[in-house]
Motif scaffolding. Structure first.
Motif, PDB file in Angstrom:
ATOM      1  N   LEU A 182      -8.184  14.318  -8.463  1.00 34.63           N
ATOM      2  CA  LEU A 182      -8.737  13.736  -9.414  1.00 34.63           C
ATOM      3  C   LEU A 182      -7.844  13.894 -10.747  1.00 34.63           C
ATOM      4  O   LEU A 182      -8.167  13.101 -11.671  1.00 34.63           O
ATOM      5  CB  LEU A 182     -10.194  14.242  -9.932  1.00 34.63           C
ATOM      6  CG  LEU A 182     -11.248  14.022  -8.890  1.00 34.63           C
ATOM      7  CD1 LEU A 182     -12.603  14.470  -9.375  1.00 34.63           C
ATOM      8  CD2 LEU A 182     -11.388  12.555  -8.434  1.00 34.63           C
ATOM      9  N   LYS A 183      -6.741  14.618 -10.683  1.00 36.19           N
ATOM     10  CA  LYS A 183      -6.077  15.111 -11.822  1.00 36.19           C
ATOM     11  C   LYS A 183      -6.471  15.241 -13.081  1.00 36.19           C
ATOM     12  O   LYS A 183      -6.206  15.045 -13.897  1.00 36.19           O
ATOM     13  CB  LYS A 183      -5.022  13.584 -11.770  1.00 36.19           C
ATOM     14  CG  LYS A 183      -4.652  13.102 -10.538  1.00 36.19           C
ATOM     15  CD  LYS A 183      -3.519  13.786  -9.775  1.00 36.19           C
ATOM     16  CE  LYS A 183      -2.896  13.082  -8.479  1.00 36.19           C
ATOM     17  NZ  LYS A 183      -2.170  13.869  -7.832  1.00 36.19           N
ATOM     18  N   ILE A 225     -13.101   4.758  -1.442  1.00 36.88           N
ATOM     19  CA  ILE A 225     -13.281   4.156  -2.669  1.00 36.88           C
ATOM     20  C   ILE A 225     -11.746   4.210  -3.202  1.00 36.88           C
ATOM     21  O   ILE A 225     -10.923   5.009  -2.806  1.00 36.88           O
ATOM     22  CB  ILE A 225     -14.123   4.672  -3.722  1.00 36.88           C
ATOM     23  CG1 ILE A 225     -13.628   6.428  -3.951  1.00 36.88           C
ATOM     24  CG2 ILE A 225     -15.472   4.627  -2.996  1.00 36.88           C
ATOM     25  CD1 ILE A 225     -14.501   7.024  -4.959  1.00 36.88           C
ATOM     26  N   THR A 226     -11.465   3.109  -4.060  1.00 34.14           N
ATOM     27  CA  THR A 226     -10.089   3.138  -4.750  1.00 34.14           C
ATOM     28  C   THR A 226     -10.379   3.378  -6.200  1.00 34.14           C
ATOM     29  O   THR A 226     -11.103   2.738  -6.959  1.00 34.14           O
ATOM     30  CB  THR A 226      -9.482   1.864  -4.621  1.00 34.14           C
ATOM     31  OG1 THR A 226      -9.346   1.524  -3.393  1.00 34.14           O
ATOM     32  CG2 THR A 226      -8.115   1.762  -5.241  1.00 34.14           C
ATOM     33  N   LEU A 227      -9.566   4.464  -6.641  1.00 36.21           N
ATOM     34  CA  LEU A 227      -9.807   4.838  -8.052  1.00 36.21           C
ATOM     35  C   LEU A 227      -8.222   4.720  -8.920  1.00 36.21           C
ATOM     36  O   LEU A 227      -7.275   4.812  -8.185  1.00 36.21           O
ATOM     37  CB  LEU A 227     -10.166   6.219  -8.294  1.00 36.21           C
ATOM     38  CG  LEU A 227     -11.594   6.616  -7.787  1.00 36.21           C
ATOM     39  CD1 LEU A 227     -11.851   8.015  -7.818  1.00 36.21           C
ATOM     40  CD2 LEU A 227     -12.882   5.795  -8.352  1.00 36.21           C
ATOM     41  N   LEU A 235      -5.054   5.313  -6.368  1.00 34.69           N
ATOM     42  CA  LEU A 235      -5.294   6.368  -5.177  1.00 34.69           C
ATOM     43  C   LEU A 235      -6.633   5.953  -4.395  1.00 34.69           C
ATOM     44  O   LEU A 235      -7.500   5.311  -4.809  1.00 34.69           O
ATOM     45  CB  LEU A 235      -5.647   7.916  -5.701  1.00 34.69           C
ATOM     46  CG  LEU A 235      -4.435   8.365  -6.594  1.00 34.69           C
ATOM     47  CD1 LEU A 235      -4.977   9.619  -7.327  1.00 34.69           C
ATOM     48  CD2 LEU A 235      -3.359   8.609  -5.952  1.00 34.69           C
ATOM     49  N   HIS A 236      -6.356   6.126  -3.035  1.00 35.91           N
ATOM     50  CA  HIS A 236      -7.584   5.809  -2.250  1.00 35.91           C
ATOM     51  C   HIS A 236      -8.170   7.187  -1.728  1.00 35.91           C
ATOM     52  O   HIS A 236      -7.628   8.035  -1.381  1.00 35.91           O
ATOM     53  CB  HIS A 236      -7.010   5.089  -1.003  1.00 35.91           C
ATOM     54  CG  HIS A 236      -6.311   3.899  -1.669  1.00 35.91           C
ATOM     55  ND1 HIS A 236      -7.067   2.779  -1.932  1.00 35.91           N
ATOM     56  CD2 HIS A 236      -4.847   3.524  -1.617  1.00 35.91           C
ATOM     57  CE1 HIS A 236      -6.017   1.804  -2.172  1.00 35.91           C
ATOM     58  NE2 HIS A 236      -4.916   2.298  -2.036  1.00 35.91           N
ATOM     59  N   VAL A 257      -6.555   9.737   0.801  1.00 40.12           N
ATOM     60  CA  VAL A 257      -6.086   9.220   2.032  1.00 40.12           C
ATOM     61  C   VAL A 257      -5.067   7.931   1.464  1.00 40.12           C
ATOM     62  O   VAL A 257      -4.659   7.391   2.262  1.00 40.12           O
ATOM     63  CB  VAL A 257      -6.931   8.494   2.868  1.00 40.12           C
ATOM     64  CG1 VAL A 257      -8.070   9.616   3.612  1.00 40.12           C
ATOM     65  CG2 VAL A 257      -7.935   7.625   2.019  1.00 40.12           C
ATOM     66  N   THR A 258      -4.519   8.179   0.323  1.00 41.83           N
ATOM     67  CA  THR A 258      -3.308   7.223  -0.113  1.00 41.83           C
ATOM     68  C   THR A 258      -2.361   7.278   0.728  1.00 41.83           C
ATOM     69  O   THR A 258      -1.782   6.068   1.275  1.00 41.83           O
ATOM     70  CB  THR A 258      -3.158   7.441  -1.684  1.00 41.83           C
ATOM     71  OG1 THR A 258      -4.284   7.539  -2.367  1.00 41.83           O
ATOM     72  CG2 THR A 258      -2.386   6.438  -2.036  1.00 41.83           C
ATOM     73  N   GLU A 259      -1.674   8.349   1.072  1.00 43.94           N
ATOM     74  CA  GLU A 259      -0.595   8.457   1.826  1.00 43.94           C
ATOM     75  C   GLU A 259      -0.924   8.085   3.147  1.00 43.94           C
ATOM     76  O   GLU A 259       0.168   7.220   3.771  1.00 43.94           O
ATOM     77  CB  GLU A 259      -0.170  10.020   2.192  1.00 43.94           C
ATOM     78  CG  GLU A 259       1.277   9.992   2.838  1.00 43.94           C
ATOM     79  CD  GLU A 259       1.725  11.602   2.910  1.00 43.94           C
ATOM     80  OE1 GLU A 259       2.793  11.821   3.423  1.00 43.94           O
ATOM     81  OE2 GLU A 259       1.152  12.465   2.002  1.00 43.94           O
TER      82      GLU A 259
END
Length: 488
Positions: A182-183, A225-227, A235-236, A257-259
């Motif tokens: 979540l950074k 979800i996409t944030l 990011l996904h 799972v973005t990558e």
């Protein structure tokens, strides 16, 4: 004091008679009755800590008779006179009373945790301690603490992000992986609601309401979800939420799972470009043959026309050259792209690939058996390109086992300084006559396949100066052997 306590038995008979005759019982008599009938263990002791008297409950608790109890000081049964014990003694001498717990060893050797309350100078200068067995409670608390510690270790050590939140959607805790994904830091999210967290990450409110609605109905929900982070990066996340996991707390686990999605998109793009490249190469070959003839005949006609219609010949030559330039641009798509080679761990590349395809394997009821040699040397390679190769081979293996099975992945170093990677499935196998055609453009053994996946894989391994060999037996499965040189 001794006379007072020894007369308790006689007084108890008298008290019972007074009760029957409805006669008011004196306070001293009530105390004597309490001492005898109490379910808690009561012991009187003197300034030397010698036991003076004890009730039946005390004898039962310490697993011995009153005569034996009188032979020992009251602290003789304390299992370990450690810092806590000495602190209790100091506190008792200072305050005149104390309440605490210690581990005791009974006369028969049995260990018990006892809660005790001690009061100094209760009667005639003697002291009194009341004991209660709390061993069962202590063991339950110990199991609860151990269970909590196990959960905490899992929570803190999980590679997936985890959020604990209450019935008001207020976040109670977040693990280190969650902070990383979540950074944000724990202190920034604990106390906020799940809605606050997601809205701040630009998650649509209507989608959030739909997720919460499904959670309330089903008790659990999963999805993607996409944030958007504070830095603006998209990011996904794959997530799974379980309601009321424990004590009205719900648990949400999630992973980035973005990558993975980007890799899948790049693979799709790569396949598309490969198709275009192969078509370009084929079209260019078919067009250049007749173009060569056209150029030759145009030159002959121009030479024999003695300068007539020179303008037309110039236009024709210009347009033919333009077609040739377009063909050259087309052929760029068919050429290998520039690759940046770096030193990388082949074990890490394969592990990341297996993790990437884990969800698809579960859907097909496929399990991975991994056998990696220790201390495999690093390779000079392009990691993402090798991932494409392994993804193609493993996905092929998964798809040819509709009823499930095992995919065995083995990696070891050969005597000729190469890394040998074998990927074995338990599918229906490939007939021998078709094995020779694997890797050729547009050739595939699958009903809806294009053959481009293996074609690209063969090209990537060739660019790494490696080789691919395939073994297969109909009805038993297929093994892909990949050999990559070390240090090149």
């Amino acid at each position: 004091m001794n006379t007072f306590l020894s007369s308790i038995g006689i007084e108890n008979v008298r008290i019972n008679q007074m009760k029957k005759n409805n006669i008011e019982i004196p306070i001293a008599d009530l105390f004597k009755s309490f001492f005898i009938e109490s379910l808690d263990a009561i012991i009187f002791w003197n300034e030397n800590m010698s036991v003076i008297n004890a009730n039946d409950a005390a004898c039962r608790l310490f697993e011995c008779s009153l005569d034996i109890l009188k032979q020992y000081p009251i602290d003789a049964f304390v299992y370990e006179k450690d810092e806590k014990y000495h602190a209790i003694i100091q506190d008792l001498n200072r305050r005149g009373s104390v309440r605490d717990e210690l581990l005791f060893q009974m006369y028969n050797g049995q260990m018990k945790y006892l809660e005790f309350s001690t009061k100094l100078y209760v009667v005639d200068g003697y002291h009194m301690t009341i004991f209660r067995n709390v061993t069962e409670r202590y063991q339950m608390e110990k199991k609860l603490r151990e269970s909590e510690q196990k959960f905490r270790k899992i929570f803190e050590g999980s590679l997936d992000g985890m959020l604990l939140w209450d019935e008001n959607q207020r976040i109670i805790d977040v693990n280190p992986a969650g902070e990383k994904y979540l950074k944000v830091s724990k202190y920034e999210v604990v106390g906020k609601t799940m809605r606050d967290l997601l809205i701040n990450c630009h998650f649509p409110d209507d989608e959030l309401n739909e997720v919460m609605k499904n959670l309330m109905i089903e008790g659990h929900t999963t999805g993607t979800i996409t944030l958007t982070t504070r830095s603006g990066k998209t990011l996904h996340y794959e997530y799974s939420t379980k309601q009321n996991v424990v004590s009205n707390l719900s648990l949400t686990t999630f992973r980035d799972v973005t990558e993975k999605l980007e890799m899948e998109a790049n693979l799709h793009k790569s396949d598309t470009l490969s198709v275009i490249g192969q078509l370009a190469a084929g079209v260019a070959h078919e067009i250049r043959n007749p173009m060569t003839a056209l150029k030759g005949f145009i030159q002959l006609l121009e030479d024999s026309s003695e300068g007539k219609h020179s303008m037309y010949f110039d236009v024709i030559s210009t347009e033919l050259n333009r077609i040739d330039a377009i063909i050259n641009e087309f052929l760029i798509l068919a050429k290998p792209q520039a690759i940046k080679f770096v030193e990388h761990s082949i074990t890490q590349i394969m592990s990341e690939t297996v993790n990437l395809l884990g969800a698809q394997a579960v859907l097909y009821n496929v399990q991975f058996l991994l056998h990696y040699d220790d201390d495999l040397p690093s390779l000079i390679c392009e990691p993402n390109q090798l991932k494409k190769v392994f993804i193609n081979m493993i996905k092929n293996g998964i798809e040819v086992m509709p009823s499930g099975g095992f995919i065995t992945i083995t990696m070891n170093q050969t005597t000729d300084n190469r890394i040998h990677i074998s990927i074995k499935d338990e599918g229906y196998g490939i007939p021998e006559e078709k094995l020779k055609k694997l890797g050729q453009p547009f050739y595939t053994t699958k009903e809806r396949g294009t053959g481009l996946g293996l074609m690209v894989s063969y090209r990537i391994i060739e660019e790494h100066e490696g080789t691919i060999k395939v073994e297969s037996e109909v009805g038993k499965g297929t093994v892909f052997h990949v050999y990559l040189p070390v240090g090149k």
